[in-house]
Design an enzyme around this catalytic site. Structure first.
Site, short mmCIF file in Angstrom:
data_model
loop_
_atom_site.label_atom_id
_atom_site.label_comp_id
_atom_site.label_asym_id
_atom_site.label_seq_id
_atom_site.Cartn_x
_atom_site.Cartn_y
_atom_site.Cartn_z
N GLN A 34 0.87 -1.08 -0.05
CA GLN A 34 0.19 0.06 -0.04
C GLN A 34 0.82 1.23 0.08
O GLN A 34 2.11 0.94 0.38
CB GLN A 34 -0.78 -0.19 1.06
CG GLN A 34 -0.29 -0.21 2.60
CD GLN A 34 -0.79 -0.93 3.66
OE1 GLN A 34 -2.10 -1.05 3.52
NE2 GLN A 34 -0.35 -1.07 4.78
N ASP A 89 0.99 0.87 13.58
CA ASP A 89 1.39 2.29 14.35
C ASP A 89 1.74 2.02 15.66
O ASP A 89 2.19 3.18 16.22
CB ASP A 89 0.02 3.40 14.20
CG ASP A 89 -1.26 3.07 14.47
OD1 ASP A 89 -0.74 2.56 15.85
OD2 ASP A 89 -2.39 2.84 14.11
N ASP A 109 1.91 -7.42 11.92
CA ASP A 109 1.41 -6.51 10.90
C ASP A 109 2.02 -6.98 9.65
O ASP A 109 3.21 -7.04 9.55
CB ASP A 109 1.51 -5.02 11.25
CG ASP A 109 0.67 -4.19 10.35
OD1 ASP A 109 1.01 -4.17 9.07
OD2 ASP A 109 -0.36 -3.38 10.76
N GLY A 141 -1.26 -11.58 9.36
CA GLY A 141 -1.88 -11.90 10.37
C GLY A 141 -2.76 -12.93 10.41
O GLY A 141 -2.99 -13.74 11.29
N ASP A 159 -6.75 -5.16 15.12
CA ASP A 159 -6.39 -3.56 14.96
C ASP A 159 -6.22 -3.50 13.36
O ASP A 159 -5.30 -2.97 13.14
CB ASP A 159 -5.34 -2.91 15.70
CG ASP A 159 -5.22 -1.58 15.63
OD1 ASP A 159 -5.92 -0.86 14.72
OD2 ASP A 159 -4.39 -0.93 16.40
N THR A 161 -7.55 -2.17 9.39
CA THR A 161 -8.09 -1.13 8.35
C THR A 161 -9.29 -1.70 7.75
O THR A 161 -9.78 -2.51 8.29
CB THR A 161 -7.18 -0.79 7.17
OG1 THR A 161 -6.64 -1.99 6.54
CG2 THR A 161 -5.81 -0.35 7.56
N ASP A 162 -10.19 -0.85 7.20
CA ASP A 162 -11.31 -1.36 6.78
C ASP A 162 -11.16 -2.58 5.95
O ASP A 162 -10.14 -3.02 5.42
CB ASP A 162 -11.91 -0.16 5.57
CG ASP A 162 -12.23 1.12 6.48
OD1 ASP A 162 -12.44 1.17 7.39
OD2 ASP A 162 -12.14 2.15 5.93
#
Length: 282
Positions: A34, A89, A109, A141, A159, A161-162
């Site tokens: 990304q 993060d 992650d 993950g 945790d 993202t969309d």
């Protein structure tokens, strides 16, 4: 310094958008997964975008990170082994490790560049990365949970993202079955569960997939999140059995500081607005 301009994220599913006034781009990297961009804003500190979607700002990230971690850790009777899927993060990891009883927290992650950018531009979120109880993995993950030893974890925090792109596989029955198997009988699964104002159908779908995986009890907790669509977000807790009474005394007397989470906030979040309670399926 260049003149301020605006960055907008359009959110098609809700027919809305969110914008931030920025002064300059601080950094950009295209990872194998990304595009990650960092901007300096006039009022919100630093801003991280991933593929054009707002991930966090310096000013308001504590709302999300505290609610993704402390409600579950104060609900579990004795959380020691924690896995964080996503969370690159490192803000959720920092909050988890505020709990002295946690013996090990693994953060997995898929994109190492998210963590490297956080270390550079959000160093306060990465303050616990060197904690001897922390283990940072940069891997898939989904595979990590599929390979986790049965009954080895007290809490799994997703945790993510969309549910698009790299995170799409974190919202389905197969993944939740891996989490169910890895959790102890009194374990808790936590999933970021989008906006309860605009995406209740998705929240219900998520809970349905968890139910298919074997979870029987669910609790969705709303909280404010200005940098996300509609300004209102949620996390959903799932258990194999039992309820969601929390260690209110411990939460009240916690030995660490928080900026949003408290025993009173936790208790209040468990009372859903009628339209949300009526819409959620079980």
């Amino acid at each position: 310094m260049t003149a301020p301009t605006w960055i907008h994220e359009q959110f098609e599913p809700t027919g809305s958008a969110i914008g931030f006034r920025v002064t300059r781009k601080l950094d950009e990297v295209q990872s194998p997964f990304q595009k990650i961009e960092i901007f300096e804003t006039t009022d919100w500190g630093n801003l991280m975008l991933i593929d054009g979607a707002v991930m966090l700002t310096t000013r308001d990230n504590f709302l999300y990170h505290e609610m993704m971690s402390h409600p579950a850790l104060f609900t579990h009777p004795d959380p020691r082994q924690v896995a964080i899927i996503g969370g690159g993060d490192c803000g959720t990891l920092r909050e988890v490790l505020k709990h002295a009883g946690v013996k090990r927290a693994v953060q997995c992650d898929i994109d190492e560049q998210v963590t490297r950018m956080a270390e550079k531009w959000f160093p306060e979120l990465c303050a616990s990365n060197g904690d001897p109880r922390a283990e940072l993995l940069f891997d898939d993950g989904i595979a990590h949970m599929a390979n986790a030893a049965p009954g080895s974890l007290d809490i799994v925090i997703v945790d993510s993202t969309d549910p698009v792109g790299p995170a799409e596989g974190l919202f389905n029955r197969t993944f939740y079955e891996s989490c169910f198997r890895a959790l102890k009988d009194d374990g808790i699964l936590v999933q970021q569960s989008e906006s309860p104002l605009a995406l209740l159908a998705l929240v219900n779908e998520m809970r349905g997939e968890m139910r298919k995986a074997g979870f029987t009890a669910f609790q969705t907790l709303p909280f404010p999140q200005p940098c996300y669509p509609t300004g209102w977000w949620s996390c959903t807790l799932a258990r194999k059995s039992g309820g969601f009474g929390f260690r209110e005394g411990d939460a009240h007397d916690k030995a660490f500081d928080t900026r949003y989470y408290s025993a009173d906030v936790h208790r209040g979040a468990t009372t859903l607005p009628p339209f949300v309670a009526e819409a959620l399926d079980g």
